[in-house]
Motif scaffolding. Structure first.
Motif, PDB file in Angstrom:
ATOM      1  N   LEU A   1      -0.182   4.996  -0.149  1.00 38.03           N
ATOM      2  CA  LEU A   1       0.253   5.842   1.194  1.00 38.03           C
ATOM      3  C   LEU A   1       1.616   6.675   1.224  1.00 38.03           C
ATOM      4  CD1 LEU A   1      -0.836   5.907   4.167  1.00 38.03           C
ATOM      5  CD2 LEU A   1       0.549   4.014   4.965  1.00 38.03           C
ATOM      6  N   LEU A   2       1.339   8.015   1.584  1.00 38.92           N
ATOM      7  CA  LEU A   2       2.399   8.731   1.510  1.00 38.92           C
ATOM      8  C   LEU A   2       3.178   8.916   2.855  1.00 38.92           C
ATOM      9  CD1 LEU A   2       1.291  11.504  -1.127  1.00 38.92           C
ATOM     10  CD2 LEU A   2       2.672   9.495  -1.642  1.00 38.92           C
ATOM     11  N   SER A   3       2.268   9.022   3.945  1.00 37.25           N
ATOM     12  CA  SER A   3       2.600   9.235   5.107  1.00 37.25           C
ATOM     13  C   SER A   3       1.524   8.612   6.245  1.00 37.25           C
ATOM     14  CB  SER A   3       2.774  10.623   5.582  1.00 37.25           C
ATOM     15  OG  SER A   3       1.638  11.306   5.695  1.00 37.25           O
ATOM     16  N   LEU A   4       2.161   8.148   7.329  1.00 41.09           N
ATOM     17  CA  LEU A   4       1.370   7.648   8.528  1.00 41.09           C
ATOM     18  C   LEU A   4       1.676   7.861   9.585  1.00 41.09           C
ATOM     19  CD1 LEU A   4      -0.696   5.184   9.140  1.00 41.09           C
ATOM     20  CD2 LEU A   4       1.236   3.474   9.177  1.00 41.09           C
TER      21      LEU A   4
ATOM     22  N   VAL B   1       0.801  -1.199   0.016  1.00 36.90           N
ATOM     23  CA  VAL B   1       0.142  -0.126  -0.170  1.00 36.90           C
ATOM     24  C   VAL B   1       0.893   1.302   0.271  1.00 36.90           C
ATOM     25  CG1 VAL B   1      -0.186   0.276   2.522  1.00 36.90           C
ATOM     26  CG2 VAL B   1      -2.324   1.018   1.229  1.00 36.90           C
ATOM     27  N   ALA B   2       2.162   0.994   0.465  1.00 37.38           N
ATOM     28  CA  ALA B   2       2.991   2.497   0.522  1.00 37.38           C
ATOM     29  C   ALA B   2       3.737   2.880  -0.619  1.00 37.38           C
ATOM     30  CB  ALA B   2       3.917   2.183   1.618  1.00 37.38           C
ATOM     31  N   GLU B   3       3.804   4.116  -0.734  1.00 38.13           N
ATOM     32  CA  GLU B   3       4.628   4.451  -1.820  1.00 38.13           C
ATOM     33  C   GLU B   3       5.809   4.977  -1.684  1.00 38.13           C
ATOM     34  OE1 GLU B   3       4.345   8.632  -4.543  1.00 38.13           O
ATOM     35  OE2 GLU B   3       2.729   6.975  -4.957  1.00 38.13           O
ATOM     36  N   ALA B   4       6.120   5.856  -0.331  1.00 40.26           N
ATOM     37  CA  ALA B   4       7.124   6.282   0.086  1.00 40.26           C
ATOM     38  C   ALA B   4       8.074   5.292   0.729  1.00 40.26           C
ATOM     39  CB  ALA B   4       7.055   7.413   1.095  1.00 40.26           C
ATOM     40  N   ALA B   5       9.422   5.391   0.594  1.00 37.49           N
ATOM     41  CA  ALA B   5      10.313   4.378   1.103  1.00 37.49           C
ATOM     42  C   ALA B   5      10.388   4.347   2.596  1.00 37.49           C
ATOM     43  CB  ALA B   5      11.626   4.625   0.444  1.00 37.49           C
ATOM     44  N   ALA B   6      10.286   5.639   3.257  1.00 33.63           N
ATOM     45  CA  ALA B   6       9.989   5.616   4.630  1.00 33.63           C
ATOM     46  C   ALA B   6       8.813   5.050   5.117  1.00 33.63           C
ATOM     47  CB  ALA B   6      10.171   7.238   4.940  1.00 33.63           C
ATOM     48  N   VAL B   7       7.803   5.202   4.539  1.00 31.65           N
ATOM     49  CA  VAL B   7       6.564   4.568   4.988  1.00 31.65           C
ATOM     50  C   VAL B   7       6.720   3.061   5.094  1.00 31.65           C
ATOM     51  CG1 VAL B   7       4.367   4.534   4.721  1.00 31.65           C
ATOM     52  CG2 VAL B   7       5.153   6.518   4.279  1.00 31.65           C
ATOM     53  N   ARG B   8       7.419   2.650   3.901  1.00 30.61           N
ATOM     54  CA  ARG B   8       7.549   1.088   4.006  1.00 30.61           C
ATOM     55  C   ARG B   8       8.423   0.599   5.184  1.00 30.61           C
ATOM     56  NH1 ARG B   8       6.125  -1.200  -1.056  1.00 30.61           N
ATOM     57  NH2 ARG B   8       7.729  -2.951  -0.710  1.00 30.61           N
TER      58      ARG B   8
END
Length: 471
Positions: free
Chosen positions: A202-205, A126-133
């Motif tokens: 998802l860009l940020s959580l 679901v995540a796009e950004a590496a930090a979110v992954r």
């Protein structure tokens, strides 16, 4: 107390208190984790009623705005409720937001199924950004270590523009259970940001927000939960689940054994009649102590129990609590008694009843030992002969209260509870706790009903007992 717990002072004694599988191996070090209980597939299949489809056709034939079907859950309804048609006159921006929310919800449903099925790749997809992954990878491991058995996510309201084309902000409510498949789930709401598309990314959580201050934690979300911010390892017993960060993995076997023993005592303090399905206990390192549940703890705190919703309390133990020797057993009995005796609702906190909440937890902590052996007796004596005004409802210590005064306050609370249980027995004491702490009735309203004596008279006799006990 409200966040019931043990205080860490110069003398680490049980009275130093604060207020109150899926996965084959441990996520970080190969330790075997017992298989999680089987849980049903949480993916939702929407079955739209025939009449909804007919309404949409009629609207199309009439030249109106096509009906937009969206699960009632997006407006706070029950999960799986059939969608309803949007009003033909509804604002186009609102219609677009509902459509975005529906696409995001589908992604969250797929992610939930992946978590419960042990599919890490699916959970991260679901995540796009590496930090979110990276964040999701840690959360997946920690949730699986805690034996997550329920996980649901739903929009809390409608998304709003994030300021960039195709980006949206959305508050998401998560509901979860650990170990027990059919528990009443604990909820939390976090902020998220998404890039829209056929399958939004998802860009940020965000993380669970912290209530305004230490004294208000029972009235709002508890702050960052351990599994949100830390990599965790765990062990599960018959009545407890204990968890910590990998650096303290070696302490889990001993902690589990002591927690299971404490749970047997705490189960006897279930004022409402139902003990917790599992006691959740988290042992913190130095950094975790500053982050978990907002990190806003008095310096004298050595542990606390905090309401996380759904009728669940979680216990956090301070980094130095293992230095207490057998005192840790008292800490555990005290905190688990909070989890058993306090009400499910978040808004029970009342400074005037602090003495009763903590006094009952101290009864569990001492586990039947005589008053003469109570380790906080000297501190209670100094407080009684010093600054105490003789009123039980003024006992609650401040964040900057000295260790000795804190211990003395807990000691006086213990003596008050001991007086009531010695004179009236456990059944009537628990009835009093339920009336005053759970039902928010003042002692003056309930004393004659429960104890056959006015509160003014009973309070006077209780204080006399306390003064005699520390003479």
């Amino acid at each position: 107390m409200t966040d019931g717990g043990y205080a860490a002072g110069d003398n680490p004694m049980p009275t130093d208190t604060t207020r109150t599988d899926g996965m084959p191996t441990d996520a970080t070090a190969g330790e075997t984790v017992p298989a999680a209980a089987a849980v049903p597939d949480r993916r939702r299949r929407r079955r739209w009623p025939l009449w909804s489809a007919l309404v949409a056709v009629v609207l199309l034939l009439a030249g109106g705005v096509p009906a937009v079907l969206l699960a009632d859950r997006l407006r706070g309804g029950n999960v799986g409720t059939p969608a309803t048609a949007a009003s033909p006159s509804e604002n186009p921006t609102t219609i677009a937001a509902r459509q975005v929310a529906e696409r995001i919800t589908a992604q969250l449903d797929r992610q939930a199924a992946a978590l419960l099925g042990g599919d890490r790749s699916g959970f991260l997809a679901v995540a796009e950004a590496a930090a979110v992954r990276t964040d999701l990878r840690r959360r997946f491991a920690s949730l699986r270590a805690l034996r997550v058995t329920q996980w649901e996510a739903r929009a809390n309201g409608l998304p709003t523009s994030a300021g960039k084309a195709g980006e949206w902000r959305l508050a998401v409510e998560f509901r979860y259970c650990f170990v027990v498949p059919d528990c009443n789930p604990s909820p939390l709401i976090v902020d998220t940001r998404w890039r829209d598309g056929a399958e939004p990314r998802l860009l940020s959580l965000g993380k669970s927000k912290t209530a305004p201050s230490y004294g208000d934690r029972a009235n709002g979300q508890p702050g960052s939960l351990p599994w949100e911010v830390s990599e965790l390892v765990s062990k599960v017993g018959r009545r407890t689940v204990v968890a910590t960060v990998p650096a303290y993995r070696h302490r889990l076997p001993g902690l589990l054994k002591r927690a299971e023993a404490a749970a047997k005592v705490a189960d006897g303090y279930a004022v409402s009649g139902a003990a917790p399905d599992r006691y959740r206990i988290f042992y913190a390192g130095q950094q975790e102590w500053k982050r978990w549940y907002g990190g806003d703890h008095p310096e004298w705190s050595a542990g606390y129990a905090i309401n996380v919703g759904g009728g669940h309390y979680e216990i956090a133990l301070a980094p130095d609590s293992f230095d207490y020797g057998t005192g840790l057993d008292s800490v555990l009995r005290h905190e688990l008694a909070h989890a058993a005796s306090l009400p499910q609702k978040r808004d029970y906190s009342d400074d005037s009843t602090w003495w009763l909440v903590e006094g009952v937890a101290e009864l569990a902590a001492v586990d039947g030992q005589s008053v003469a052996r109570y380790e906080g007796l000297d501190s209670a004596r100094r407080l009684v002969k010093g600054d105490w005004d003789g009123k039980l409802d003024s006992l609650i210590p401040d964040e900057d209260t000295s260790d000795d005064q804190v211990t003395g306050s807990y000691g006086i609370a213990y003596l008050a509870a001991q007086y009531l249980i010695d004179r009236f027995g456990e059944e009537r004491l628990f009835a009093f706790v339920k009336a005053v702490v759970h039902d928010r009735r003042v002692p003056a309203q309930t004393s004659e009903e429960i104890f056959d004596e006015s509160w003014a008279s009973l309070h006077k006799k209780c204080v006399a007992y306390i003064r005699a006990a520390v003479r």
